[in-house]
Motif scaffolding. Structure first.
Motif, PDB file in Angstrom:
ATOM      1  N   TRP A  16     -18.541  -8.085  10.005  1.00 22.79           N
ATOM      2  CA  TRP A  16     -17.718  -7.394  10.986  1.00 22.79           C
ATOM      3  C   TRP A  16     -16.974  -6.280  10.258  1.00 22.79           C
ATOM      4  O   TRP A  16     -16.337  -6.527   9.229  1.00 22.79           O
ATOM      5  N   VAL A  17     -17.098  -5.068  10.759  1.00 20.64           N
ATOM      6  CA  VAL A  17     -16.519  -3.920  10.066  1.00 20.64           C
ATOM      7  C   VAL A  17     -15.534  -3.212  10.990  1.00 20.64           C
ATOM      8  O   VAL A  17     -15.680  -3.236  12.226  1.00 20.64           O
ATOM      9  N   PRO A  18     -14.510  -2.563  10.415  1.00 20.48           N
ATOM     10  CA  PRO A  18     -13.590  -1.780  11.245  1.00 20.48           C
ATOM     11  C   PRO A  18     -14.345  -0.693  12.008  1.00 20.48           C
ATOM     12  O   PRO A  18     -15.221  -0.014  11.443  1.00 20.48           O
ATOM     13  N   ASP A  19     -14.024  -0.535  13.276  1.00 19.30           N
ATOM     14  CA  ASP A  19     -14.788   0.347  14.158  1.00 19.30           C
ATOM     15  C   ASP A  19     -14.281   1.785  14.118  1.00 19.30           C
ATOM     16  O   ASP A  19     -13.815   2.336  15.128  1.00 19.30           O
ATOM     17  N   TYR A  20     -14.364   2.380  12.925  1.00 17.50           N
ATOM     18  CA  TYR A  20     -14.021   3.789  12.775  1.00 17.50           C
ATOM     19  C   TYR A  20     -14.770   4.348  11.570  1.00 17.50           C
ATOM     20  O   TYR A  20     -15.268   3.601  10.713  1.00 17.50           O
ATOM     21  N   ASP A  21     -14.844   5.661  11.516  1.00 14.84           N
ATOM     22  CA  ASP A  21     -15.492   6.337  10.400  1.00 14.84           C
ATOM     23  C   ASP A  21     -14.689   6.076   9.123  1.00 14.84           C
ATOM     24  O   ASP A  21     -13.500   6.387   9.063  1.00 14.84           O
ATOM     25  N   PRO A  22     -15.304   5.502   8.079  1.00 13.39           N
ATOM     26  CA  PRO A  22     -14.553   5.226   6.844  1.00 13.39           C
ATOM     27  C   PRO A  22     -13.900   6.466   6.244  1.00 13.39           C
ATOM     28  O   PRO A  22     -12.886   6.359   5.547  1.00 13.39           O
ATOM     29  N   LYS A  23     -14.459   7.637   6.524  1.00 15.96           N
ATOM     30  CA  LYS A  23     -13.877   8.869   5.972  1.00 15.96           C
ATOM     31  C   LYS A  23     -12.496   9.151   6.550  1.00 15.96           C
ATOM     32  O   LYS A  23     -11.728   9.928   5.977  1.00 15.96           O
ATOM     33  N   LEU A  24     -12.178   8.508   7.661  1.00 17.12           N
ATOM     34  CA  LEU A  24     -10.867   8.705   8.285  1.00 17.12           C
ATOM     35  C   LEU A  24      -9.736   8.271   7.356  1.00 17.12           C
ATOM     36  O   LEU A  24      -8.675   8.898   7.319  1.00 17.12           O
ATOM     37  N   VAL A  25      -9.959   7.215   6.594  1.00 14.67           N
ATOM     38  CA  VAL A  25      -8.920   6.700   5.702  1.00 14.67           C
ATOM     39  C   VAL A  25      -8.529   7.743   4.660  1.00 14.67           C
ATOM     40  O   VAL A  25      -7.365   7.861   4.275  1.00 14.67           O
ATOM     41  N   GLY A  26      -9.502   8.519   4.222  1.00 10.31           N
ATOM     42  CA  GLY A  26      -9.235   9.537   3.206  1.00 10.31           C
ATOM     43  C   GLY A  26      -8.297  10.633   3.664  1.00 10.31           C
ATOM     44  O   GLY A  26      -7.706  11.329   2.832  1.00 10.31           O
ATOM     45  N   LEU A  62       4.132   4.548   6.812  1.00 10.94           N
ATOM     46  CA  LEU A  62       2.862   5.227   6.588  1.00 10.94           C
ATOM     47  C   LEU A  62       2.200   4.723   5.316  1.00 10.94           C
ATOM     48  O   LEU A  62       0.971   4.565   5.261  1.00 10.94           O
ATOM     49  N   ALA A  63       2.984   4.433   4.290  1.00 15.43           N
ATOM     50  CA  ALA A  63       2.431   3.881   3.051  1.00 15.43           C
ATOM     51  C   ALA A  63       1.809   2.508   3.312  1.00 15.43           C
ATOM     52  O   ALA A  63       0.746   2.180   2.771  1.00 15.43           O
ATOM     53  N   HIS A  64       2.476   1.712   4.132  1.00 11.20           N
ATOM     54  CA  HIS A  64       1.945   0.393   4.472  1.00 11.20           C
ATOM     55  C   HIS A  64       0.601   0.530   5.173  1.00 11.20           C
ATOM     56  O   HIS A  64      -0.362  -0.210   4.872  1.00 11.20           O
ATOM     57  N   ILE A  65       0.513   1.456   6.124  1.00 12.05           N
ATOM     58  CA  ILE A  65      -0.748   1.681   6.838  1.00 12.05           C
ATOM     59  C   ILE A  65      -1.837   2.113   5.863  1.00 12.05           C
ATOM     60  O   ILE A  65      -2.957   1.592   5.884  1.00 12.05           O
ATOM     61  N   ARG A  66      -1.522   3.058   4.996  1.00 15.30           N
ATOM     62  CA  ARG A  66      -2.513   3.549   4.035  1.00 15.30           C
ATOM     63  C   ARG A  66      -3.005   2.429   3.123  1.00 15.30           C
ATOM     64  O   ARG A  66      -4.206   2.314   2.858  1.00 15.30           O
ATOM     65  N   ASN A  67      -2.093   1.597   2.665  1.00 14.38           N
ATOM     66  CA  ASN A  67      -2.462   0.529   1.732  1.00 14.38           C
ATOM     67  C   ASN A  67      -3.389  -0.492   2.381  1.00 14.38           C
ATOM     68  O   ASN A  67      -4.387  -0.907   1.782  1.00 14.38           O
ATOM     69  N   TYR A  68      -3.065  -0.921   3.610  1.00 12.34           N
ATOM     70  CA  TYR A  68      -3.931  -1.951   4.184  1.00 12.34           C
ATOM     71  C   TYR A  68      -5.269  -1.380   4.651  1.00 12.34           C
ATOM     72  O   TYR A  68      -6.281  -2.091   4.668  1.00 12.34           O
ATOM     73  N   LEU A  69      -5.308  -0.089   4.999  1.00 15.62           N
ATOM     74  CA  LEU A  69      -6.596   0.498   5.358  1.00 15.62           C
ATOM     75  C   LEU A  69      -7.514   0.571   4.140  1.00 15.62           C
ATOM     76  O   LEU A  69      -8.725   0.349   4.244  1.00 15.62           O
ATOM     77  N   HIS A  70      -6.951   0.871   2.979  1.00 12.57           N
ATOM     78  CA  HIS A  70      -7.771   0.933   1.766  1.00 12.57           C
ATOM     79  C   HIS A  70      -8.262  -0.444   1.342  1.00 12.57           C
ATOM     80  O   HIS A  70      -9.267  -0.545   0.641  1.00 12.57           O
ATOM     81  N   SER A  71      -7.563  -1.483   1.756  1.00 13.24           N
ATOM     82  CA  SER A  71      -7.966  -2.830   1.349  1.00 13.24           C
ATOM     83  C   SER A  71      -8.664  -3.594   2.473  1.00 13.24           C
ATOM     84  O   SER A  71      -8.807  -4.821   2.396  1.00 13.24           O
ATOM     85  N   ALA A  72      -9.101  -2.883   3.508  1.00 13.38           N
ATOM     86  CA  ALA A  72      -9.748  -3.536   4.646  1.00 13.38           C
ATOM     87  C   ALA A  72     -10.983  -4.307   4.195  1.00 13.38           C
ATOM     88  O   ALA A  72     -11.806  -3.799   3.415  1.00 13.38           O
ATOM     89  N   SER A  73     -11.119  -5.538   4.685  1.00 11.71           N
ATOM     90  CA  SER A  73     -12.219  -6.409   4.275  1.00 11.71           C
ATOM     91  C   SER A  73     -13.391  -6.298   5.253  1.00 11.71           C
ATOM     92  O   SER A  73     -13.298  -5.658   6.297  1.00 11.71           O
ATOM     93  N   ARG A  74     -14.493  -6.950   4.889  1.00 13.42           N
ATOM     94  CA  ARG A  74     -15.669  -7.038   5.763  1.00 13.42           C
ATOM     95  C   ARG A  74     -15.903  -8.520   6.062  1.00 13.42           C
ATOM     96  O   ARG A  74     -16.741  -9.181   5.431  1.00 13.42           O
ATOM     97  N   PRO A  75     -15.166  -9.082   7.009  1.00 10.45           N
ATOM     98  CA  PRO A  75     -15.286 -10.514   7.296  1.00 10.45           C
ATOM     99  C   PRO A  75     -16.662 -10.867   7.851  1.00 10.45           C
ATOM    100  O   PRO A  75     -17.328 -10.042   8.483  1.00 10.45           O
ATOM    101  N   ALA A  76     -17.055 -12.106   7.634  1.00  8.21           N
ATOM    102  CA  ALA A  76     -18.372 -12.556   8.088  1.00  8.21           C
ATOM    103  C   ALA A  76     -18.357 -13.002   9.537  1.00  8.21           C
ATOM    104  O   ALA A  76     -19.403 -13.015  10.198  1.00  8.21           O
ATOM    105  N   THR A  77     -17.196 -13.390  10.047  1.00  9.21           N
ATOM    106  CA  THR A  77     -17.081 -13.849  11.431  1.00  9.21           C
ATOM    107  C   THR A  77     -15.872 -13.216  12.087  1.00  9.21           C
ATOM    108  O   THR A  77     -14.971 -12.693  11.410  1.00  9.21           O
ATOM    109  N   LEU A  78     -15.846 -13.284  13.412  1.00  3.58           N
ATOM    110  CA  LEU A  78     -14.705 -12.735  14.130  1.00  3.58           C
ATOM    111  C   LEU A  78     -13.444 -13.541  13.826  1.00  3.58           C
ATOM    112  O   LEU A  78     -12.346 -12.992  13.773  1.00  3.58           O
ATOM    113  N   ALA A  79     -13.599 -14.830  13.615  1.00  3.96           N
ATOM    114  CA  ALA A  79     -12.448 -15.660  13.251  1.00  3.96           C
ATOM    115  C   ALA A  79     -11.868 -15.216  11.913  1.00  3.96           C
ATOM    116  O   ALA A  79     -10.639 -15.167  11.741  1.00  3.96           O
ATOM    117  N   GLU A  80     -12.718 -14.890  10.960  1.00  8.05           N
ATOM    118  CA  GLU A  80     -12.248 -14.384   9.672  1.00  8.05           C
ATOM    119  C   GLU A  80     -11.563 -13.032   9.846  1.00  8.05           C
ATOM    120  O   GLU A  80     -10.585 -12.728   9.156  1.00  8.05           O
TER     121      GLU A  80
END
Length: 304
Positions: A200-210, A146-164
């Motif tokens: 390209w952004v993660p397809d969920y409400d950002p408030k979910l991470v909180g 669960l800590a691993h999930i929380r950490n990577y969700l907080h560091s989620a990037s906004r890639p410019a392309t689908l390949a990124e």
């Protein structure tokens, strides 16, 4: 990319009126169990696209498949109150969707959070569960995962392309998934991200991470063993990634002890959670559901 001609979109109101979404695949034979797919914490119905196509079209016994978007994910509306992003509310949302679709019983596939929701459905409406596939989840989860999930969700990037986007996922999870190929990461990116402007952004409400921030991972996490015990009569298949940080091998062994009829699959080279469209998993899942349906006891009627 995913073919819109292979499924239809279904929208329905949650008990509190929020507009929710599910994908519908196939029709299935009359009287056969439909399959209900429930995704992980920040995931959505697209996670199950390839598996749903197999179950609805290619399996020996094709079935109707319903893949849900929880509130705040995918095409479901975001909730103004992030406190409603919890498994209890989400379980009630799923029941509302089943009622709207007139589904009284089904086989359920729950990945991660989806499996926790299955445990709650067993308490809320046990007769709806005819067979269960738990993908890398059980009644006890590991704080490390669960800590691993929380950490990577907080560091989620906004890639410019689908390949990124695919490369970002590979960097975040590649150590746990050495078995995956480039096309697997590309499918994952298509399922996770949506295009917003030039990013390209993660397809969920950002408030979910909180919702994860208040968890104290230094103390043992609550478990659902009583709810799991109540599922002992339901045919069950538990899938674990060999490199999973969330579902331990010890928990899987205890699940098997409490549910002696439970089948298990350990997926080499994958972590949390295994990609259900890879290898022979689609065929094994379809076979498990078909066998469970064949051996199900018919209902007993009384003249009294």
């Amino acid at each position: 990319m995913q073919d819109n001609g292979s499924f239809s979109d279904f929208f329905y109101p949650a008990p509190d009126g929020l507009r929710l979404h599910a994908r519908l695949y196939g029709e299935g034979a009359a009287g056969s169990w439909p399959v209900v797919c429930l995704p992980g914490l920040t995931r959505n119905a697209r996670d199950f696209h390839e598996l749903a196509l197999h179950l609805a079209r290619e399996a020996p016994a094709p079935r109707r498949v319903v893949a849900f978007d929880y509130r705040g994910r995918g095409l479901s509306a975001h909730d103004a109150n992030p406190a409603n992003y919890n498994v209890g509310v989400e379980a009630a949302d799923i029941l509302a969707g089943l009622d709207a679709l007139k589904i009284a019983e089904a086989a359920f596939i729950g990945t991660s959070r989806g499996g926790l929701i299955v445990h709650l459905l067993g308490a809320m409406r046990p007769n709806v569960l005819k067979a269960i596939v738990l993908n890398d989840i059980g009644p006890a989860i590991e704080a490390e995962g669960l800590a691993h999930i929380r950490n990577y969700l907080h560091s989620a990037s906004r890639p410019a392309t689908l390949a990124e986007a695919a490369e970002a996922q590979r960097k975040a999870h590649g150590a746990d998934f050495p078995a995956l190929r480039s096309q697997d990461w590309e499918r994952m990116a298509v399922a996770i991200y949506r295009q917003q402007g030039r990013a390209w952004v993660p397809d969920y409400d950002p408030k979910l991470v909180g919702t994860l921030d208040g968890l104290d991972l230094s103390v043992p996490l609550p478990t659902l063993w009583p709810q799991f015990n109540a599922l002992a009569a339901v045919p069950m298949l538990a899938i674990r990634g060999a490199n999973s940080r969330l579902l331990s091998s010890a928990t899987l062994a205890e699940m098997r002890r409490r549910h002696p009829g439970m089948e298990t699959i350990v997926v080499d080279g994958q972590g949390h959670a295994p990609f259900l469209e890879t290898g022979d998993l689609p065929a094994r899942i379809a076979g498990f559901i078909e066998q469970a349906e064949k051996t199900a006891q018919p209902p007993k009627f009384s003249n009294k």
